[in-house]
Design a protein around this motif. Structure first.
Motif, PDB file in Angstrom:
ATOM      1  N   ARG A 259       0.864  -1.182   0.000  1.00 52.83           N
ATOM      2  CA  ARG A 259       0.000   0.000   0.000  1.00 52.83           C
ATOM      3  C   ARG A 259       0.896   1.226   0.000  1.00 52.83           C
ATOM      4  O   ARG A 259       1.779   1.354   0.843  1.00 52.83           O
ATOM      5  N   MET A 260       0.633   2.129  -0.929  1.00 55.99           N
ATOM      6  CA  MET A 260       1.449   3.334  -1.077  1.00 55.99           C
ATOM      7  C   MET A 260       0.577   4.574  -0.933  1.00 55.99           C
ATOM      8  O   MET A 260      -0.626   4.541  -1.234  1.00 55.99           O
ATOM      9  N   PRO A 261       1.166   5.698  -0.496  1.00 59.77           N
ATOM     10  CA  PRO A 261       0.415   6.955  -0.484  1.00 59.77           C
ATOM     11  C   PRO A 261      -0.110   7.282  -1.874  1.00 59.77           C
ATOM     12  O   PRO A 261       0.615   7.158  -2.872  1.00 59.77           O
ATOM     13  N   GLU A 262      -1.366   7.671  -1.944  1.00 64.81           N
ATOM     14  CA  GLU A 262      -2.014   7.886  -3.243  1.00 64.81           C
ATOM     15  C   GLU A 262      -1.285   8.923  -4.088  1.00 64.81           C
ATOM     16  O   GLU A 262      -1.169   8.772  -5.305  1.00 64.81           O
ATOM     17  N   HIS A 263      -0.763   9.974  -3.453  1.00 62.17           N
ATOM     18  CA  HIS A 263      -0.127  11.036  -4.237  1.00 62.17           C
ATOM     19  C   HIS A 263       1.184  10.565  -4.874  1.00 62.17           C
ATOM     20  O   HIS A 263       1.634  11.124  -5.870  1.00 62.17           O
ATOM     21  N   LEU A 264       1.790   9.525  -4.313  1.00 57.57           N
ATOM     22  CA  LEU A 264       3.058   9.035  -4.863  1.00 57.57           C
ATOM     23  C   LEU A 264       2.865   8.034  -5.994  1.00 57.57           C
ATOM     24  O   LEU A 264       3.774   7.828  -6.806  1.00 57.57           O
ATOM     25  N   VAL A 265       1.708   7.390  -6.047  1.00 59.18           N
ATOM     26  CA  VAL A 265       1.490   6.382  -7.096  1.00 59.18           C
ATOM     27  C   VAL A 265       0.556   6.874  -8.191  1.00 59.18           C
ATOM     28  O   VAL A 265       0.267   6.128  -9.134  1.00 59.18           O
ATOM     29  N   ALA A 266       0.109   8.130  -8.105  1.00 56.49           N
ATOM     30  CA  ALA A 266      -0.801   8.649  -9.133  1.00 56.49           C
ATOM     31  C   ALA A 266      -0.151   8.601 -10.510  1.00 56.49           C
ATOM     32  O   ALA A 266      -0.759   8.142 -11.484  1.00 56.49           O
ATOM     33  N   ALA A 267       1.089   9.055 -10.615  1.00 58.39           N
ATOM     34  CA  ALA A 267       1.774   9.064 -11.913  1.00 58.39           C
ATOM     35  C   ALA A 267       2.071   7.650 -12.417  1.00 58.39           C
ATOM     36  O   ALA A 267       1.803   7.338 -13.584  1.00 58.39           O
ATOM     37  N   PRO A 268       2.634   6.739 -11.585  1.00 55.19           N
ATOM     38  CA  PRO A 268       2.846   5.363 -12.071  1.00 55.19           C
ATOM     39  C   PRO A 268       1.551   4.648 -12.466  1.00 55.19           C
ATOM     40  O   PRO A 268       1.547   3.854 -13.402  1.00 55.19           O
ATOM     41  N   LEU A 269       0.442   4.946 -11.778  1.00 58.14           N
ATOM     42  CA  LEU A 269      -0.837   4.343 -12.157  1.00 58.14           C
ATOM     43  C   LEU A 269      -1.291   4.865 -13.517  1.00 58.14           C
ATOM     44  O   LEU A 269      -1.767   4.105 -14.364  1.00 58.14           O
TER      45      LEU A 269
END
Length: 317
Positions: A259-269
């Motif tokens: 589980r990662m902070p949403e703001h950090l995985v927005a770009a990779p998603l």
């Protein structure tokens, strides 16, 4: 004529008794040495320090005799540092800067400011507003020594408790401890994610606990404590990380899920380097995690620490 050096003041060969009478190394001698180099000549240094040129020359000669070295080459028209002189000028600057910091800390203490401020942060704390707050702290208290450390999850609170940090920016799980005073700053949402080529991404259905247990879970942990290791842990195979950036690298490379902070995985998603991982009866909290600024309940925060706590609350708000 050599205008930069008084012919009557020359390095001398001293007996041990004569050497002892010269006294010890002084900050004034180092300040004169640095000023000569910066000003370009003995006469210019004398004007800058509002002293007689003979006093400047005498101070240099005394320093040379005291250390048993030659700082300046006396064969030219203007002062020219010897090889050892060039090295020692750099050392003199460091000593003078350290002395200035010494005096500043003493002055701060006389005025009621804490002698230093030690800050520890957990990896989930967003960087940008923290940087802005620390920059403002430096502008407001320019002479305040600041110690800063990033910790694994739970490490910032551990530093509060052992006295090596005055202020912590942290996640407090599962609840706020009784010995800590905490001020909520912001909420950070977490999202379960995995690389698109990972077996969990190929299930084409929500993952069950039995599915997750077979695969590596990439967890944040603190090497100095284990109190948070069971929070949100599902898999029996754990790879532990103390920073988010390295965990993200391993996550994208397909070594596990987390589980990662949403703001950090927005770009990779968005780039399809990661995909969401749906979990049946997910034991992780549905609400976002709260980031706190905290200090020990039995510790009185000094003026700079109190200023930072107020600044953080307004900055993150």
């Amino acid at each position: 004529m050599k205008l930069w050096y008084s012919p009557s003041v020359k390095p001398m060969n001293l007996t041990p008794t004569e050497f002892g009478k010269l006294g010890t190394l002084s900050l004034d001698q180092l300040r004169i040495l640095v000023t000569i180099v910066d000003a370009g000549s003995f006469s210019a240094a004398a004007r800058a320090l509002d002293r007689a040129q003979s006093a400047i020359s005498q101070a240099v000669a005394t320093l040379e005799n005291l250390q048993g070295i030659v700082l300046f080459d006396r064969d030219g028209y203007r002062p020219r540092l010897t090889d050892v002189g060039r090295v020692l000028v750099d050392q003199a600057r460091l000593v003078l800067e350290s002395a200035a910091r010494f005096e500043a800390v003493a002055a701060n203490s006389r005025n009621g400011l804490e002698p230093e401020l030690a800050i520890a942060i957990d990896p989930l704390v967003p960087t940008a507003p923290l940087i802005d707050s620390l920059r403002a702290l430096g502008d407001t208290f320019p002479a305040l020594p600041l110690r800063f450390s990033t910790e694994g999850l739970g490490g910032a609170v551990r530093r509060l408790r052992d006295g090596t940090a005055s202020v912590a920016l942290c996640v407090l799980l599962p609840t706020i401890p009784a010995d800590v005073v905490a001020y909520p700053l912001l909420r950070v949402g977490l999202k379960a994610v995995v690389a698109p080529n990972h077996p969990l991404a190929l299930l084409r259905r929500p993952a069950r606990r039995t599915d997750l247990e077979k695969h590596v879970q990439l967890v944040l942990s603190d090497t100095g404590a284990s109190s948070n290791e069971s929070y949100g842990v599902v898999s029996g195979r754990l790879w532990r990380f103390v920073d988010l950036a390295r965990r993200l690298d391993f996550l994208i490379a397909g070594f596990g899920w987390c589980r990662m902070p949403e703001h950090l995985v927005a770009a990779p998603l968005a780039a399809r380097k990661l995909v969401p991982l749906k979990i049946v009866d997910d034991p992780a909290p549905r609400d976002a995690l709260t980031i706190y600024a905290a200090h020990r309940r039995d510790h009185v925060v000094g003026p700079a620490g109190r200023w930072l706590l107020d600044k953080l609350q307004s900055q993150f708000a």
